[in-house]
Motif scaffolding. Structure first.
Motif, PDB file in Angstrom:
ATOM      1  N   GLU A   6      -2.286   9.066   4.257  1.00  0.00           N
ATOM      2  CA  GLU A   6      -2.733   7.681   4.258  1.00  0.00           C
ATOM      3  C   GLU A   6      -2.013   6.879   5.338  1.00  0.00           C
ATOM      4  N   SER A   7      -2.675   5.810   5.752  1.00  0.00           N
ATOM      5  CA  SER A   7      -2.048   4.828   6.627  1.00  0.00           C
ATOM      6  C   SER A   7      -2.675   3.473   6.343  1.00  0.00           C
ATOM      7  N   GLY A   8      -1.999   2.434   6.781  1.00  0.00           N
ATOM      8  CA  GLY A   8      -2.464   1.086   6.514  1.00  0.00           C
ATOM      9  C   GLY A   8      -1.675   0.485   5.384  1.00  0.00           C
ATOM     10  N   GLY A   9      -2.198  -0.569   4.806  1.00  0.00           N
ATOM     11  CA  GLY A   9      -1.475  -1.268   3.763  1.00  0.00           C
ATOM     12  C   GLY A   9      -0.552  -2.299   4.366  1.00  0.00           C
ATOM     13  N   GLY A  10       0.223  -2.964   3.497  1.00  0.00           N
ATOM     14  CA  GLY A  10       1.148  -3.974   3.950  1.00  0.00           C
ATOM     15  C   GLY A  10       1.034  -5.229   3.110  1.00  0.00           C
ATOM     16  N   GLY A  15      -6.910 -14.138   0.502  1.00  0.00           N
ATOM     17  CA  GLY A  15      -8.023 -14.409   1.393  1.00  0.00           C
ATOM     18  C   GLY A  15      -8.022 -13.553   2.641  1.00  0.00           C
ATOM     19  N   GLY A  16      -6.926 -12.849   2.876  1.00  0.00           N
ATOM     20  CA  GLY A  16      -6.812 -12.021   4.056  1.00  0.00           C
ATOM     21  C   GLY A  16      -7.464 -10.659   3.896  1.00  0.00           C
ATOM     22  N   PRO A  88      -4.280 -12.015  -5.180  1.00  0.00           N
ATOM     23  CA  PRO A  88      -2.977 -11.546  -5.676  1.00  0.00           C
ATOM     24  C   PRO A  88      -3.114 -10.410  -6.689  1.00  0.00           C
ATOM     25  N   GLU A  89      -4.174 -10.414  -7.468  1.00  0.00           N
ATOM     26  CA  GLU A  89      -4.356  -9.358  -8.461  1.00  0.00           C
ATOM     27  C   GLU A  89      -4.736  -8.022  -7.844  1.00  0.00           C
ATOM     28  N   ASP A  90      -4.981  -7.990  -6.549  1.00  0.00           N
ATOM     29  CA  ASP A  90      -5.209  -6.724  -5.851  1.00  0.00           C
ATOM     30  C   ASP A  90      -3.896  -6.022  -5.500  1.00  0.00           C
ATOM     31  N   THR A  91      -2.786  -6.693  -5.698  1.00  0.00           N
ATOM     32  CA  THR A  91      -1.482  -6.107  -5.397  1.00  0.00           C
ATOM     33  C   THR A  91      -1.265  -4.833  -6.201  1.00  0.00           C
ATOM     34  N   ALA A  92      -0.994  -3.734  -5.506  1.00  0.00           N
ATOM     35  CA  ALA A  92      -0.846  -2.432  -6.160  1.00  0.00           C
ATOM     36  C   ALA A  92      -0.456  -1.394  -5.115  1.00  0.00           C
ATOM     37  N   GLN A 116       1.580   0.765  -0.277  1.00  0.00           N
ATOM     38  CA  GLN A 116       1.706  -0.510  -0.981  1.00  0.00           C
ATOM     39  C   GLN A 116       0.825  -1.577  -0.327  1.00  0.00           C
ATOM     40  N   VAL A 117       0.105  -2.297  -1.160  1.00  0.00           N
ATOM     41  CA  VAL A 117      -0.653  -3.476  -0.729  1.00  0.00           C
ATOM     42  C   VAL A 117      -0.143  -4.648  -1.555  1.00  0.00           C
ATOM     43  N   THR A 118       0.342  -5.680  -0.867  1.00  0.00           N
ATOM     44  CA  THR A 118       0.876  -6.856  -1.536  1.00  0.00           C
ATOM     45  C   THR A 118       0.129  -8.085  -1.047  1.00  0.00           C
ATOM     46  N   VAL A 119      -0.427  -8.841  -1.981  1.00  0.00           N
ATOM     47  CA  VAL A 119      -1.174 -10.045  -1.651  1.00  0.00           C
ATOM     48  C   VAL A 119      -0.460 -11.231  -2.279  1.00  0.00           C
ATOM     49  N   SER A 120      -0.040 -12.153  -1.440  1.00  0.00           N
ATOM     50  CA  SER A 120       0.694 -13.328  -1.921  1.00  0.00           C
ATOM     51  C   SER A 120      -0.238 -14.532  -2.005  1.00  0.00           C
ATOM     52  N   SER A 121       0.063 -15.408  -2.940  1.00  0.00           N
ATOM     53  CA  SER A 121      -0.790 -16.590  -3.142  1.00  0.00           C
ATOM     54  C   SER A 121      -0.334 -17.744  -2.272  1.00  0.00           C
TER      55      SER A 121
END
Length: 121
Positions: A6-10, A15-16, A88-92, A116-121
């Motif tokens: 895998e690659s990507g994430g961050g 909204g991004g 934010p609930e997509d964070t996982a 890891q995918v982290t989505v901040s509000s």
């Protein structure tokens, strides 16, 4: 044996967008499917999206339909997950998966290492 890299994430603001990639190598079957699962802290791993390699039929969880898109590059044996309108609930931790026979919901036979995918509000 099959290897999934895998690659990507961050990290991104709500909204991004982010794109994940997963390249498969090794001996795949003729009827396999590739996809993505995710696991948030304290929750079970859940199916997100995927596709059957033979006919390109795509599957999505209701929570991501219309926001996420799965695609592939046959020449590279790679599956992609384009994630738009992230919440934010997509964070996982997102895991690439390969199922040797059947649909991408699995249960999968192989897993990627997770990203890891982290989505901040």
């Amino acid at each position: 044996q099959v290897q999934l890299v895998e690659s990507g994430g961050g990290s991104v603001q709500a909204g991004g967008s982010l794109r994940l990639s997963c390249a498969a190598s090794g001996q795949t079957s003729n009827n396999y499917a590739m996809g993505w699962f995710r696991q948030a802290p304290g929750k079970e791993r859940e199916f997100v999206a995927g596709m059957r390699w033979s006919d390109g039929v795509k599957y999505y969880a209701s929570s991501v339909k219309g926001r996420f898109a799965v695609s592939r590059d046959n020449a590279k044996n790679t599956v992609y997950l384009q994630m738009n309108s992230l919440k934010p609930e997509d964070t996982a931790v997102f895991y690439c998966s390969l199922t040797r026979s059947g649909g991408p919901e699995g249960p999968p036979d192989y897993w990627g290492q997770g990203t890891q995918v982290t989505v901040s509000s």
